[in-house]
Design an enzyme around this catalytic site. Structure first.
Site, short mmCIF file in Angstrom:
data_model
loop_
_atom_site.label_atom_id
_atom_site.label_comp_id
_atom_site.label_asym_id
_atom_site.label_seq_id
_atom_site.Cartn_x
_atom_site.Cartn_y
_atom_site.Cartn_z
CG HIS A 1 -3.90 -3.40 2.31
ND1 HIS A 1 -3.26 -3.60 3.44
CD2 HIS A 1 -4.75 -2.35 1.77
CE1 HIS A 1 -3.04 -1.59 3.20
NE2 HIS A 1 -3.80 -1.35 3.25
CB CYS B 1 -1.33 0.05 1.29
SG CYS B 1 -2.50 0.95 0.56
CD GLU C 1 -2.16 -6.84 5.07
OE1 GLU C 1 -1.47 -6.80 3.27
OE2 GLU C 1 -2.33 -4.97 5.37
#
Lengths: 252, 206
Positions: free
Chosen positions: B180, B79, B182
């Site tokens: 992102h 990011c 994750e």
């Protein structure tokens, strides 16, 4: 193209999911972490936890739930309920939530929105608004305290103000539609979505797959939130998504 | 050991948890020695570009990151962490970045919703070890600024949001993801897994 999002909402009290949940093969129907993992696997695009604990201990338990959930799921999640100061946001975001939802506290103290946005970025700050149609005004009014208190504030004005203060997203619940299963409040959702440039999550009234289609197309919502229909398996997330794909709405 | 560089910005918990779930040892740290001795480093970031560069400079971690980038060991910016790898940003003023990759961070501008928030589809632009075995799919974005790369050779994947948007970049041992990973379901975890695989092999000779 950006997809529309389907978001299940879990009400959590003292670290346990309340409201009926009717999944098979659950070890423990009240465990928010387990339910969050199931919704993640089933294709939910995001999750919302609403902490309805009334006590300090209950709130502290929520932080543990957030920590465990963050370790288990790989989709974003928002935590709302009981967040009334920046320190509360810090605690929840540090524990691993991606966004915090603020409602009553934002109405009482709008600066909380700008303080939170400055500290964590607008993308973290979801302003939740409970709105009900006011016949005298011929428009929607903001309610606080879980829908118990009328504020005398016009919803569209409030939402525009929240946006200008730095809200990153609006979680819009129609009190008129909530619990009816007759469909989302299209007029309200459309009115709000046309007023702001931040994403709008429509909530309240979902009963069928077609209701999601309506709120995304006519209502111009960016996301649709529901609780009961998913918890009771009246619809699965994949059912809804498959239907929307067939109707030409882009889904993950 | 993988390190997640802690310079006071961003959600470090979910990145480190995701790495842990993929079976790698991970530490969130601001200790230069620990970072430099790790097999792979992740530069996370949520917040404003200027604040992030200031934090990196004030903590001295800017030099650590630059040194790490030269080590040939894999480094991943996520990011804002990806945006920092580039030369400059116009986020609230004008800021110099780490200048590890040529390019510029600019604001989305147009009659559409900003931030670009939600799930969007990756389009692969070229082969890369970070994409090994993967198919195009959806990942989760949240950002109001995006990167204009100077060289298309650094562009590994894009997404479409009213224009092509830089989503994955890579050059030698350096990688960046605007979304992102994750928070991006199975595809995100696979991208992270590929990065972690690189950390298990010998450093890329720069």
């Amino acid at each position: 193209m950006l997809t529309k999002r389907i978001i299940p909402c879990l009400d959590v009290k003292d670290g346990r999911v309340v409201k009926g949940v009717n999944f098979v093969n659950l070890r423990d129907a009240g465990d928010p972490v387990e339910l969050a993992s199931i919704y993640d696997r089933e294709g939910a695009d995001e999750l919302v936890f609403l902490d309805i604990s009334a006590s300090y201990e209950g709130r502290a338990t929520m932080v543990e739930v957030v920590k465990q959930t963050a370790g288990e799921i790989s989709i974003p999640f928002t935590v709302g309920g009981g967040i009334s100061q920046v320190e509360d946001m810090t605690r929840i975001l540090r524990a691993g939530a991606d966004k915090v939802g603020i409602n009553t506290a934002a109405v009482n103290n709008p600066q909380l929105i700008s303080d939170g946005a400055r500290r964590f970025g607008s993308q973290c700050i979801v302003v939740a608004v409970d709105a009900k149609y006011n016949e005298d005004w011929q428009e929607w009014e903001v309610y606080t305290h879980g829908g118990r208190n009328a504020t005398g504030i016009r919803a569209l004005e409030w939402i525009k103000r929240a946006e200008s203060l730095g809200a990153g997203e609006i979680l819009l619940t129609s009190m008129d539609a909530d619990g009816t299963k007759d469909g989302f409040d299209i007029a309200l959702t459309r009115a709000v979505s046309s007023e702001v440039t931040i994403p709008v999550i429509a909530s309240g009234g979902a009963g069928t797959k077609e209701h999601f289609h309506d709120v995304f197309t006519e209502g111009k919502a960016d996301a649709g939130l529901a609780a009961t229909i998913f918890h009771y398996k009246e619809l699965t997330i994949e059912d809804v998504k498959q239907h929307l794909r067939e109707r030409g709405v882009e889904m993950r | 050991m993988i390190t997640v560089i802690d310079y006071g910005m961003g959600n470090l918990h979910s990145v480190s948890k995701a790495v842990e779930r993929l079976g790698s040892d991970v530490t969130v740290t601001s200790d230069p020695e620990q970072i430099l001795s790790s097999a792979g480093a992740i530069l996370p970031g949520v917040g404003a570009f200027g604040d992030a560069m200031r934090n990196l400079t004030e903590t001295g971690l800017k030099d650590t990151v630059l040194q790490y980038a030269r080590s040939g060991k894999p480094m991943l910016g996520i990011c804002l962490g990806m945006q920092l790898l580039f030369s400059e940003s116009e986020e609230y003023g004008h800021h110099q970045g780490l200048n590890l990759l040529p390019g510029k961070v600019v604001k989305f501008q147009g009659d559409y919703k900003i931030p670009h928030m939600g799930w969007n589809r990756l389009q692969f632009r070229q082969q890369s070890p970070i994409l090994d075995g993967l198919e195009e799919g959806y990942v989760y974005f949240v950002h109001s600024f995006h990167v204009q790369v100077e060289s298309d050779s650094h562009l590994i994947a894009t997404t479409d949001y009213h224009q092509p948007v830089t989503a994955v970049v890579g050059h030698q041992n350096l990688y960046g993801m605007q979304f992102h990973p994750e928070k991006s379901g199975e595809l995100g975890m696979q991208l992270l897994r590929n990065f972690l695989e690189m950390a298990k092999t010998e450093p890329v000779q720069a």
